[in-house]
Scaffold this active site. Structure first.
Site, PDB file in Angstrom:
ATOM      1  CD  GLU A  85      60.499  10.888  36.347  1.00 35.29           C
ATOM      2  OE1 GLU A  85      61.550  10.790  35.692  1.00 35.29           O
ATOM      3  OE2 GLU A  85      60.475  10.944  37.592  1.00 35.29           O
ATOM      4  CE  LYS A 262      63.955  11.356  40.335  1.00 31.40           C
ATOM      5  NZ  LYS A 262      63.328  11.082  39.019  1.00 31.40           N
ATOM      6  CG  ASP A 278      55.619   7.745  56.170  1.00 34.91           C
ATOM      7  OD1 ASP A 278      55.991   8.592  55.335  1.00 34.91           O
ATOM      8  OD2 ASP A 278      55.609   7.967  57.397  1.00 34.91           O
ATOM      9  CG  HIS A 375      62.421  10.684  30.368  1.00 34.05           C
ATOM     10  ND1 HIS A 375      61.692  10.092  31.368  1.00 34.05           N
ATOM     11  CD2 HIS A 375      62.498  12.003  30.691  1.00 34.05           C
ATOM     12  CE1 HIS A 375      61.351  10.992  32.267  1.00 34.05           C
ATOM     13  NE2 HIS A 375      61.830  12.162  31.875  1.00 34.05           N
TER      14      HIS A 375
END
Length: 401
Positions: A85, A262, A278, A375
């Site tokens: 991203e 998030k 993990d 972004h």
């Protein structure tokens, strides 16, 4: 690996990838072998990939970047980050620069204690059965230690045994065994212990044996980080107030809290992927922890302080610097060398610090120009790349036409 490096590398983004490697090599940020691997483009040989997973066809690459400007517990760190991203690495690095002026990130991690569960159903009088088992606590823990002798020899081993009655009428009883796993993530270790001690517990309780497996809600293995940032570093008192208000919004509203978290995990997960951790277990534990009060809450908060902001975060975080992909993957080994941590605890503090930096960057953008401007500017770089299919696909299409 004690080194004298700086993560404050002005103009780093202007260099081509090979120039960035040269700079880090001259700094002595990792071994010659690590830089040789990175100079070849990183990646994973298919033969090795075939031993790591099943039905392997090829390997799937992600960009491997380095987060800059991070000062964690007084030490400069170069932070490997693997993420597709745009803006995640740049935003975290920019936020780390803001925090750096007030002393950087500070953090601490609990002892590396992992927990496994032993489930029993149909237990007659489960409360009494639990009490009987706990009378044999030391013997049962010794059985667990006997199943992991190498871990015990390194200073780890079984630390505690607990019992929980989940349903008295159905006789559902679960035991938690807590194991110090050293610098490993520890899943295989605690699963081994659970399977080793389950027969002894079952012999005392009766009933029907159920699962013997770790939990990824590692409440005895948490990390806590904090940071301060001055108003002028985020763009002034008005922006700082907006960041605090946005953080409060996440405390009040579950819809906002999910996206807030998030943003925190954007940075943390990128480090986890780069370092062979993990990340699925990390995500599961983090979101379960966020829900433990009965309401889903933010993992991190930012509050006003005189002349600035104070950010704090806490979450369960089980990571390792040995074992698993850490030993098998040459790219992971190179990334760990760049980071230069000496323990799993130190790694967890760095990872949580990157999460807090990512969270600050997102809130600052939301409180200021909005999240999309920077972004989407970075998204445009991907659109500038030619879309060239693999050679085999090209040949097949030419043949078809």
């Amino acid at each position: 690996m004690k080194r004298s490096i700086t993560s404050r590398l002005a103009g780093f983004y202007k260099r081509p990838p090979e120039g960035r490697l040269v700079l880090l090599r001259e700094m002595g940020a990792a071994s010659v072998e690590a830089f040789e691997h990175l100079a070849r483009g990183g990646g994973l040989p298919v033969a090795l990939a075939d031993r790591m997973s099943e039905n392997v066809l090829a390997t799937h690459a992600l960009p491997l970047s380095v987060g800059l400007n991070f000062l964690v517990n007084g030490r400069d760190v170069l932070v490997p980050m693997a993420v597709e991203e745009p803006s995640v690495v740049a935003a975290a690095s920019n936020a780390a620069k803001m925090v750096r002026g007030a002393g950087g990130f500070k953090g601490e991690a609990d002892a590396p204690v992992m927990t496994a569960q032993i489930q029993l159903d149909d237990v007659p009088d489960p409360a009494s059965a639990a009490a009987r088992v706990l009378e044999h606590r030391e013997r049962i823990l010794a059985l667990g230690d006997a199943s992991i002798p190498r871990m015990v020899s390194r200073g780890g081993g079984c630390r505690d045994l607990e019992a929980r009655v989940l349903d008295d009428a159905l006789g559902v009883l679960v035991f938690h065994v807590h194991v110090d796993v050293g610098d490993c993530m520890g899943a295989n270790t605690v699963d081994t212990v659970a399977e080793a001690i389950a027969p002894a517990i079952h012999a005392i309780t009766g009933g029907t044996m159920g699962l013997r497996i770790l939990t990824n809600l590692t409440l005895r293995r948490r990390v806590r980080v904090s940071a301060e940032v001055r108003d002028e570093e985020v763009g002034g008192a008005e922006i700082a107030q907006g960041i605090a208000r946005a953080s409060r919004f996440a405390e009040l509203d579950v819809f906002r809290a999910v996206t807030h978290n998030k943003g925190f995990m954007n940075g943390l997960d990128a480090v986890a992927v780069a370092l062979g951790q993990d990340f699925r277990a990390i995500e599961a534990g983090a979101h379960a922890f966020a829900s433990m009060s009965g309401k889903y809450r933010p993992l991190s908060t930012w509050k006003r302080a005189p002349g600035g902001l104070v950010g704090e975060a806490e979450l369960p975080l089980a990571v390792g610097t040995v074992g698993g992909s850490v030993n098998a993957h040459p790219g992971v080994r190179a990334a760990l060398e760049l980071l230069g941590v000496e323990s799993a605890a130190e790694l967890s503090v760095v990872m949580a610090s990157v999460g807090l930096a990512s969270n600050l960057a997102a809130l600052r953008a939301l409180a200021g120009e909005g999240i999309q401007r920077g972004h989407m500017r970075l998204h445009e770089r991907k659109r500038e790349l030619p879309s060239v299919p693999p050679a085999a696909m090209t040949a097949a299409r030419e043949e078809a036409t």
